[in-house]
Scaffold this motif. Structure first.
Motif, PDB file in Angstrom:
ATOM      1  N   ASN A 284       0.651  -1.185   0.042  1.00 41.51           N
ATOM      2  CA  ASN A 284       0.100   0.187  -0.062  1.00 41.51           C
ATOM      3  C   ASN A 284       0.808   1.218  -0.006  1.00 41.51           C
ATOM      4  O   ASN A 284       2.092   1.012   0.383  1.00 41.51           O
ATOM      5  CB  ASN A 284      -0.847  -0.072   1.041  1.00 41.51           C
ATOM      6  CG  ASN A 284      -1.965  -1.114   1.297  1.00 41.51           C
ATOM      7  OD1 ASN A 284      -2.588  -1.400   0.162  1.00 41.51           O
ATOM      8  ND2 ASN A 284      -2.114  -1.786   2.404  1.00 41.51           N
ATOM      9  N   ILE A 285       0.365   2.191  -0.543  1.00 42.11           N
ATOM     10  CA  ILE A 285       1.140   3.484  -0.493  1.00 42.11           C
ATOM     11  C   ILE A 285       1.490   3.996   1.044  1.00 42.11           C
ATOM     12  O   ILE A 285       2.353   4.561   1.210  1.00 42.11           O
ATOM     13  CB  ILE A 285      -0.028   4.624  -0.975  1.00 42.11           C
ATOM     14  CG1 ILE A 285       0.197   4.638  -2.826  1.00 42.11           C
ATOM     15  CG2 ILE A 285       0.583   6.039  -0.780  1.00 42.11           C
ATOM     16  CD1 ILE A 285       1.522   4.882  -3.350  1.00 42.11           C
ATOM     17  N   GLU A 286       0.630   3.491   2.142  1.00 40.20           N
ATOM     18  CA  GLU A 286       0.883   3.857   3.480  1.00 40.20           C
ATOM     19  C   GLU A 286       2.193   3.261   3.627  1.00 40.20           C
ATOM     20  O   GLU A 286       2.843   3.694   4.667  1.00 40.20           O
ATOM     21  CB  GLU A 286      -0.327   3.551   4.153  1.00 40.20           C
ATOM     22  CG  GLU A 286      -1.500   4.744   4.254  1.00 40.20           C
ATOM     23  CD  GLU A 286      -0.657   6.004   4.510  1.00 40.20           C
ATOM     24  OE1 GLU A 286      -0.104   6.387   5.572  1.00 40.20           O
ATOM     25  OE2 GLU A 286      -1.002   6.943   3.955  1.00 40.20           O
ATOM     26  N   ASP A 287       2.414   2.099   3.133  1.00 40.35           N
ATOM     27  CA  ASP A 287       3.655   1.444   3.624  1.00 40.35           C
ATOM     28  C   ASP A 287       4.718   2.054   3.166  1.00 40.35           C
ATOM     29  O   ASP A 287       5.764   2.103   3.666  1.00 40.35           O
ATOM     30  CB  ASP A 287       3.735   0.090   2.736  1.00 40.35           C
ATOM     31  CG  ASP A 287       2.507  -0.915   3.419  1.00 40.35           C
ATOM     32  OD1 ASP A 287       2.302  -0.997   4.630  1.00 40.35           O
ATOM     33  OD2 ASP A 287       2.085  -1.613   2.650  1.00 40.35           O
ATOM     34  N   VAL A 288       4.516   2.743   1.956  1.00 37.66           N
ATOM     35  CA  VAL A 288       5.790   3.343   1.450  1.00 37.66           C
ATOM     36  C   VAL A 288       6.061   4.783   2.402  1.00 37.66           C
ATOM     37  O   VAL A 288       7.092   5.376   2.544  1.00 37.66           O
ATOM     38  CB  VAL A 288       5.286   3.936  -0.187  1.00 37.66           C
ATOM     39  CG1 VAL A 288       6.479   4.795  -0.744  1.00 37.66           C
ATOM     40  CG2 VAL A 288       5.230   2.814  -0.971  1.00 37.66           C
ATOM     41  N   LYS A 289       4.817   5.302   2.659  1.00 35.93           N
ATOM     42  CA  LYS A 289       4.931   6.641   3.561  1.00 35.93           C
ATOM     43  C   LYS A 289       5.605   6.370   4.684  1.00 35.93           C
ATOM     44  O   LYS A 289       6.078   7.211   5.203  1.00 35.93           O
ATOM     45  CB  LYS A 289       3.693   7.168   3.579  1.00 35.93           C
ATOM     46  CG  LYS A 289       3.038   7.971   2.233  1.00 35.93           C
ATOM     47  CD  LYS A 289       1.766   8.683   2.377  1.00 35.93           C
ATOM     48  CE  LYS A 289       1.548   9.650   1.163  1.00 35.93           C
ATOM     49  NZ  LYS A 289       0.055  10.227   1.402  1.00 35.93           N
ATOM     50  N   ASN A 290       5.076   5.252   5.332  1.00 36.07           N
ATOM     51  CA  ASN A 290       5.822   4.912   6.702  1.00 36.07           C
ATOM     52  C   ASN A 290       6.965   4.896   6.788  1.00 36.07           C
ATOM     53  O   ASN A 290       7.993   5.173   7.576  1.00 36.07           O
ATOM     54  CB  ASN A 290       4.911   3.652   7.101  1.00 36.07           C
ATOM     55  CG  ASN A 290       5.453   3.193   8.535  1.00 36.07           C
ATOM     56  OD1 ASN A 290       5.286   4.010   9.629  1.00 36.07           O
ATOM     57  ND2 ASN A 290       6.016   2.055   8.674  1.00 36.07           N
ATOM     58  N   ALA A 291       7.357   4.018   5.560  1.00 32.95           N
ATOM     59  CA  ALA A 291       9.065   3.753   5.463  1.00 32.95           C
ATOM     60  C   ALA A 291       9.766   5.184   5.110  1.00 32.95           C
ATOM     61  O   ALA A 291      11.027   5.305   5.923  1.00 32.95           O
ATOM     62  CB  ALA A 291       9.241   2.912   4.217  1.00 32.95           C
ATOM     63  N   ALA A 292       9.221   5.899   4.439  1.00 33.49           N
ATOM     64  CA  ALA A 292       9.798   7.252   4.051  1.00 33.49           C
ATOM     65  C   ALA A 292       9.769   8.271   5.528  1.00 33.49           C
ATOM     66  O   ALA A 292      10.830   8.859   6.003  1.00 33.49           O
ATOM     67  CB  ALA A 292       9.019   7.970   3.132  1.00 33.49           C
TER      68      ALA A 292
END
Length: 439
Positions: free
Chosen positions: A318-326
């Motif tokens: 999910n995009i939220e996975d990307v944002k969390n890692a960022a």
């Protein structure tokens, strides 16, 4: 038997960032106790073809193993590296017609039939991993019977199933870097030139990717302490300060890379490292371990700028996975690099707007520590036997007769210039961020 391992030209120019050819050095290590071996990397030679000619004359090899790592430079470039490979193979054959030429490497494994059709000078090809097959092949060159072999039968070319079962825990042999001077590869300014493997295989189903085809889907991991022993040896023996973990994804399975890093910390090994990370496997605990052990770059490859794009690309994330890692990466002192694919199937004006919003968000989240390295935009390189190939065929982007040995990208109208537009926006933001120019 005299064996010459040749790393084919893998970059557009000899001034490009160099990568130590871990594959051929590993294979040379496997046979070095039973055969006489020499290695020639054409990428570090000022005049590659003169160096090849001189080596053939001086060494007079009975077998030449030609490794084709890259078929083209990727990065949206239309340059092919096949012409240089053709020239190398034909030169070897002309200078020494009795030499048996064996091809291998990642690039060859993707297109074994096409390459052997182009080059009748090649007697055999090794598809996939070569550690298990190279000795049996050399011991029976007249009539070999090994896994992952590509050979000629009359006018036909027989392509067998690739070897993807090598036991990385029990059987892995650390490449003997004394066979090829590793210190010649330390002048890179960007790419870490020396690679270390911790595992092979990739369990994911990204629709454009060939890693599962090359290494299989089963994760085969090395014992973490063995990995760290290799790193410590590189640091002490050769003064290597920076390495790249060559795994398709460095932080899977959960706990394996963490164990490598904990051992690096415990043994106080001063090394800088990088790798490609899976964003949904990043959390506050392991990112701290990665940072303390010497990670100098988080290479993220979410590939899709929107949820729609990630779904088409088969990221299962999910995009939220990307944002969390960022968010987590932005709180460290480590540089982050993001890779995205542009003009994916189903691109619309709405997804373009969403993508631009994500780019802006990434800059904002990294603005405090200014630890955004860059954002890389690429179109999708189309490879056979992938879901993207099927989509491209269905949408008329390619034909069934399209020769994918040469660079072909998924980039149809009306967004064929989107990558350039995003690069322009990104380049401005990147320069202005560092120069403290408000936009």
């Amino acid at each position: 038997m005299r064996i010459l391992f040749v790393q084919a030209i893998s970059t557009e120019t000899t001034t490009s960032e160099m990568v130590y050819p871990i594959g051929i050095v590993t294979l040379a290590t496997v046979i070095s106790n039973l055969h006489t071996v020499e290695i020639l990397d054409l990428n570090i030679e000022q005049d590659p073809f003169k160096a090849l000619k001189n080596k053939i004359y001086q060494y007079n090899p009975e077998v030449v193993f030609m490794s084709l790592r890259n078929i083209d430079p990727l990065g949206n470039k239309m340059t092919s590296l096949i012409p240089q490979f053709i020239t190398s193979v034909k030169m070897i054959n002309i200078l020494n017609p009795t030499t048996t030429i064996i091809a291998g490497g990642t690039g060859f494994s993707l297109f074994p039939r096409k390459i052997m059709e182009l080059l009748p000078e090649i007697t055999y090809g090794i598809i996939g991993e070569g550690e298990s097959s190279i000795l049996p092949l050399l011991n029976n060159l007249d009539k070999p019977n090994v896994k992952g072999l590509c050979y000629r039968k009359g006018e036909d070319i027989i392509v067998t199933s690739p070897s993807m079962e090598f036991d990385m825990e029990k059987s892995y042999i650390v490449p003997d870097r004394s066979l090829l001077d590793v210190t010649a590869y330390q002048d890179n300014s960007y790419v870490q030139s020396v690679g270390v493997e911790t595992k092979r295989g990739c369990p994911f189903n990204c629709s454009y990717c060939v890693y599962p085809k090359l290494q299989g889907k089963k994760l085969r991991c090395r014992e973490p302490n063995d990995v760290v022993n290799e790193i410590e040896f590189l640091r002490k023996e050769y003064g290597i300060e920076r390495i790249h973990f060559t795994d398709p994804v460095v932080n899977i399975p959960n706990g394996h890379m963490e164990s490598v890093c904990e051992s690096l910390i415990r043994r106080n090994i001063d090394i800088k490292w990088s790798g490609f990370f899976r964003e949904d496997q990043i959390d506050g605990k392991n990112i701290d371990i990665f940072a303390k052990s010497g990670c100098e770059c988080f290479s993220f490859s979410p590939d899709g700028l929107t949820q729609e794009a990630m779904d088409v690309l088969g990221k299962n994330m999910n995009i939220e996975d990307v944002k969390n890692a960022a968010r987590l990466a932005a709180q460290t002192d480590i540089v982050s690099v993001y890779h995205f694919m542009i003009n994916v199937p189903g691109e619309t004006e709405e997804t373009v707007k969403k993508g631009i919003n994500l780019i802006d968000w990434i800059y904002d989240v990294h603005s405090k520590n200014k630890n955004l390295g860059t954002i890389v935009f690429n179109n999708i390189r189309i490879y056979p036997d992938t879901p993207i190939y099927d989509i491209a065929l269905e949408k008329g982007v390619i034909r069934s007769t399209t020769n994918l040995l040469y660079p072909v990208y998924y980039n149809p109208d009306p967004y064929e210039n989107l990558r350039y537009e995003l690069e322009g926006k990104h380049f401005c933001k990147n320069v202005f961020m560092w120069q403290e120019v408000n936009i």
